[in-house]
Design a protein around this motif. Structure first.
Motif, PDB file in Angstrom:
ATOM      1  N   LYS A   1       0.990  -1.171   0.291  1.00  0.00           N
ATOM      2  CA  LYS A   1      -0.259  -0.121   0.207  1.00  0.00           C
ATOM      3  C   LYS A   1       0.816   1.569  -0.274  1.00  0.00           C
ATOM      4  O   LYS A   1       1.817   1.531   0.701  1.00  0.00           O
ATOM      5  CB  LYS A   1      -0.755  -0.148   1.120  1.00  0.00           C
ATOM      6  N   GLU A   2       0.575   2.288  -0.755  1.00  0.00           N
ATOM      7  CA  GLU A   2       1.199   3.179  -0.730  1.00  0.00           C
ATOM      8  C   GLU A   2       2.036   4.138   0.422  1.00  0.00           C
ATOM      9  O   GLU A   2       3.121   4.474   0.626  1.00  0.00           O
ATOM     10  CB  GLU A   2       0.349   4.534  -1.707  1.00  0.00           C
ATOM     11  N   PRO A   3       0.768   4.475   1.253  1.00  0.00           N
ATOM     12  CA  PRO A   3       0.991   5.491   2.648  1.00  0.00           C
ATOM     13  C   PRO A   3       2.065   4.385   3.862  1.00  0.00           C
ATOM     14  O   PRO A   3       3.532   4.671   4.090  1.00  0.00           O
ATOM     15  CB  PRO A   3      -0.131   5.273   3.349  1.00  0.00           C
ATOM     16  N   VAL A   4       2.339   2.796   3.374  1.00  0.00           N
ATOM     17  CA  VAL A   4       3.180   2.092   3.500  1.00  0.00           C
ATOM     18  C   VAL A   4       4.219   1.657   3.362  1.00  0.00           C
ATOM     19  O   VAL A   4       5.488   1.528   4.026  1.00  0.00           O
ATOM     20  CB  VAL A   4       2.289   0.932   4.011  1.00  0.00           C
ATOM     21  N   LYS A   5       4.126   2.122   2.120  1.00  0.00           N
ATOM     22  CA  LYS A   5       5.969   2.287   1.162  1.00  0.00           C
ATOM     23  C   LYS A   5       6.733   3.225   1.521  1.00  0.00           C
ATOM     24  O   LYS A   5       7.993   2.894   1.537  1.00  0.00           O
ATOM     25  CB  LYS A   5       5.169   1.766  -0.297  1.00  0.00           C
ATOM     26  N   ARG A   6       5.922   3.927   1.584  1.00  0.00           N
ATOM     27  CA  ARG A   6       6.227   5.797   1.956  1.00  0.00           C
ATOM     28  C   ARG A   6       7.132   5.376   2.979  1.00  0.00           C
ATOM     29  O   ARG A   6       8.064   6.289   3.116  1.00  0.00           O
ATOM     30  CB  ARG A   6       5.177   6.843   1.379  1.00  0.00           C
ATOM     31  N   VAL A   7       6.527   5.024   3.945  1.00  0.00           N
ATOM     32  CA  VAL A   7       7.273   4.828   5.617  1.00  0.00           C
ATOM     33  C   VAL A   7       7.886   4.142   5.578  1.00  0.00           C
ATOM     34  O   VAL A   7       9.391   4.455   5.916  1.00  0.00           O
ATOM     35  CB  VAL A   7       6.180   4.560   6.380  1.00  0.00           C
ATOM     36  N   GLN A   8       8.678   2.646   4.549  1.00  0.00           N
ATOM     37  CA  GLN A   8      10.041   1.767   4.722  1.00  0.00           C
ATOM     38  C   GLN A   8       9.998   2.385   4.120  1.00  0.00           C
ATOM     39  O   GLN A   8      11.594   2.116   4.482  1.00  0.00           O
ATOM     40  CB  GLN A   8       9.093   0.482   3.583  1.00  0.00           C
TER      41      GLN A   8
ATOM     42  N   GLY B   1      -3.313   4.887  11.680  1.00  0.00           N
ATOM     43  CA  GLY B   1      -2.113   4.708  10.750  1.00  0.00           C
ATOM     44  C   GLY B   1      -1.346   6.195  10.772  1.00  0.00           C
ATOM     45  O   GLY B   1      -0.320   5.717   9.557  1.00  0.00           O
ATOM     46  N   VAL B   2      -2.019   6.821  11.095  1.00  0.00           N
ATOM     47  CA  VAL B   2      -0.304   7.996  10.945  1.00  0.00           C
ATOM     48  C   VAL B   2       0.592   7.695  11.754  1.00  0.00           C
ATOM     49  O   VAL B   2       0.726   8.104  13.036  1.00  0.00           O
ATOM     50  CB  VAL B   2      -1.316   9.274  11.577  1.00  0.00           C
ATOM     51  N   ALA B   3       1.026   7.903  10.274  1.00  0.00           N
ATOM     52  CA  ALA B   3       3.659   7.403  11.167  1.00  0.00           C
ATOM     53  C   ALA B   3       3.753   8.873  11.654  1.00  0.00           C
ATOM     54  O   ALA B   3       3.355  10.394  10.789  1.00  0.00           O
ATOM     55  CB  ALA B   3       4.318   7.230   9.855  1.00  0.00           C
ATOM     56  N   PRO B   4       5.035   9.143  12.481  1.00  0.00           N
ATOM     57  CA  PRO B   4       5.534   9.826  12.587  1.00  0.00           C
ATOM     58  C   PRO B   4       6.627  10.975  11.746  1.00  0.00           C
ATOM     59  O   PRO B   4       6.748  12.553  11.921  1.00  0.00           O
ATOM     60  CB  PRO B   4       6.415  10.094  14.399  1.00  0.00           C
ATOM     61  N   ILE B   5       6.185   9.716   9.909  1.00  0.00           N
ATOM     62  CA  ILE B   5       7.376   9.938   9.193  1.00  0.00           C
ATOM     63  C   ILE B   5       6.501  10.252   7.904  1.00  0.00           C
ATOM     64  O   ILE B   5       5.446  10.127   7.761  1.00  0.00           O
ATOM     65  CB  ILE B   5       8.857   9.576   9.383  1.00  0.00           C
TER      66      ILE B   5
ATOM     67  N   ALA C   1       5.664   2.927  16.244  1.00  0.00           N
ATOM     68  CA  ALA C   1       5.180   4.100  15.869  1.00  0.00           C
ATOM     69  C   ALA C   1       4.072   3.066  14.883  1.00  0.00           C
ATOM     70  O   ALA C   1       4.794   2.239  14.033  1.00  0.00           O
ATOM     71  CB  ALA C   1       5.535   5.178  15.078  1.00  0.00           C
ATOM     72  N   ALA C   2       3.295   4.394  14.322  1.00  0.00           N
ATOM     73  CA  ALA C   2       2.234   3.343  13.420  1.00  0.00           C
ATOM     74  C   ALA C   2       2.770   3.960  12.080  1.00  0.00           C
ATOM     75  O   ALA C   2       3.970   4.426  12.161  1.00  0.00           O
ATOM     76  CB  ALA C   2       0.987   4.312  12.878  1.00  0.00           C
ATOM     77  N   ALA C   3       2.814   2.943  10.915  1.00  0.00           N
ATOM     78  CA  ALA C   3       3.556   3.088   9.477  1.00  0.00           C
ATOM     79  C   ALA C   3       2.839   2.870   7.896  1.00  0.00           C
ATOM     80  O   ALA C   3       2.585   2.408   7.074  1.00  0.00           O
ATOM     81  CB  ALA C   3       3.959   1.644   9.642  1.00  0.00           C
ATOM     82  N   GLY C   4       1.842   3.558   8.623  1.00  0.00           N
ATOM     83  CA  GLY C   4       0.545   4.374   7.384  1.00  0.00           C
ATOM     84  C   GLY C   4      -0.411   3.809   7.222  1.00  0.00           C
ATOM     85  O   GLY C   4      -1.521   3.186   6.175  1.00  0.00           O
ATOM     86  N   HIS C   5      -0.966   2.241   7.997  1.00  0.00           N
ATOM     87  CA  HIS C   5      -1.793   1.759   8.115  1.00  0.00           C
ATOM     88  C   HIS C   5      -2.142   1.273   9.246  1.00  0.00           C
ATOM     89  O   HIS C   5      -1.095   1.057  10.081  1.00  0.00           O
ATOM     90  CB  HIS C   5      -2.213   0.507   7.461  1.00  0.00           C
ATOM     91  N   PRO C   6      -3.847   0.820  10.115  1.00  0.00           N
ATOM     92  CA  PRO C   6      -3.707   0.703  11.579  1.00  0.00           C
ATOM     93  C   PRO C   6      -2.820  -0.477  11.299  1.00  0.00           C
ATOM     94  O   PRO C   6      -3.073  -1.150  12.948  1.00  0.00           O
ATOM     95  CB  PRO C   6      -5.322   0.759  11.652  1.00  0.00           C
ATOM     96  N   ASN C   7      -2.320  -1.722  10.642  1.00  0.00           N
ATOM     97  CA  ASN C   7      -1.980  -2.839  11.120  1.00  0.00           C
ATOM     98  C   ASN C   7      -0.517  -3.264  11.387  1.00  0.00           C
ATOM     99  O   ASN C   7      -0.307  -3.470  10.901  1.00  0.00           O
ATOM    100  CB  ASN C   7      -2.711  -4.450  10.520  1.00  0.00           C
ATOM    101  N   SER C   8      -0.327  -1.680  10.631  1.00  0.00           N
ATOM    102  CA  SER C   8       1.583  -1.625   9.966  1.00  0.00           C
ATOM    103  C   SER C   8       2.026  -0.841  11.882  1.00  0.00           C
ATOM    104  O   SER C   8       1.708   0.291  11.582  1.00  0.00           O
ATOM    105  CB  SER C   8       1.734  -1.525   8.832  1.00  0.00           C
TER     106      SER C   8
END
Length: 160
Positions: A7-14, A105-109, A131-138
């Motif tokens: 997912k885009e938000p999770v990939k952005r955090v990774q 799912g709000v990440a700090p970054i 910390a959250a990584a862009g999704h409620p399960n990550s």
């Protein structure tokens, strides 16, 4: 469950954390980490080690406060620190527009817009925080001092 890591938000955090430290990784949980209590239960850790990323509107600007999961942000302290009178929680649309993440799912970054970040100094009692990584399960695990470095946040006394 579909692959959350794509997912885009999770990939952005990774991508963001990998540039900072290649050893940091996003993890997907089988259970939700939508609230600090849920996350702590899923990770079998103290609620205080969970980083809550709270988005506030201050006049016409937005900022993020990173708060320990067992604490509450003090609006009065926040108003004094940023020297603004009109401060409130951002609504879901404002959170999404400014961070690119949905509430829970709000990440700090890795925000879409440049936001000032304040970090609750009580988080420093933990060597590692989650910390959250862009999704409620990550989520991602990071050392407290790395969290301060990666966010370029200002450590302040902002809890009740």
């Amino acid at each position: 469950m579909e692959n959350l890591l794509n997912k885009e938000p999770v990939k952005r955090v990774q991508d963001f954390i990998a540039q900072f430290d290649p050893k940091l990784k996003v993890s997907v949980l089988n259970t939700t980490a939508k609230t600090a209590k849920d996350a702590a239960k899923s990770l079998n850790c103290e609620v205080g080690a969970i980083v809550k990323s709270l988005v506030f509107r201050a006049d016409d600007t937005f900022l993020i406060c990173l708060i320990a999961g067992d604490k509450r942000c003090s609006l009065n302290k926040l108003k004094k620190i940023i020297d603004k009178k009109d401060v409130c929680m951002a609504n879901a649309d404002e959170v999404k527009t400014n961070t690119g993440f949905s509430i829970g799912g709000v990440a700090p970054i890795a925000h879409l817009k440049k936001l000032n970040i304040l970090i609750d100094q009580s988080l420093s009692r933990f060597q590692n925080v989650f910390a959250a990584a862009g999704h409620p399960n990550s989520i991602f695990k990071i050392e407290y001092n790395q969290l301060v470095q990666i966010t370029k946040g200002a450590v302040k006394e902002i809890i009740e």
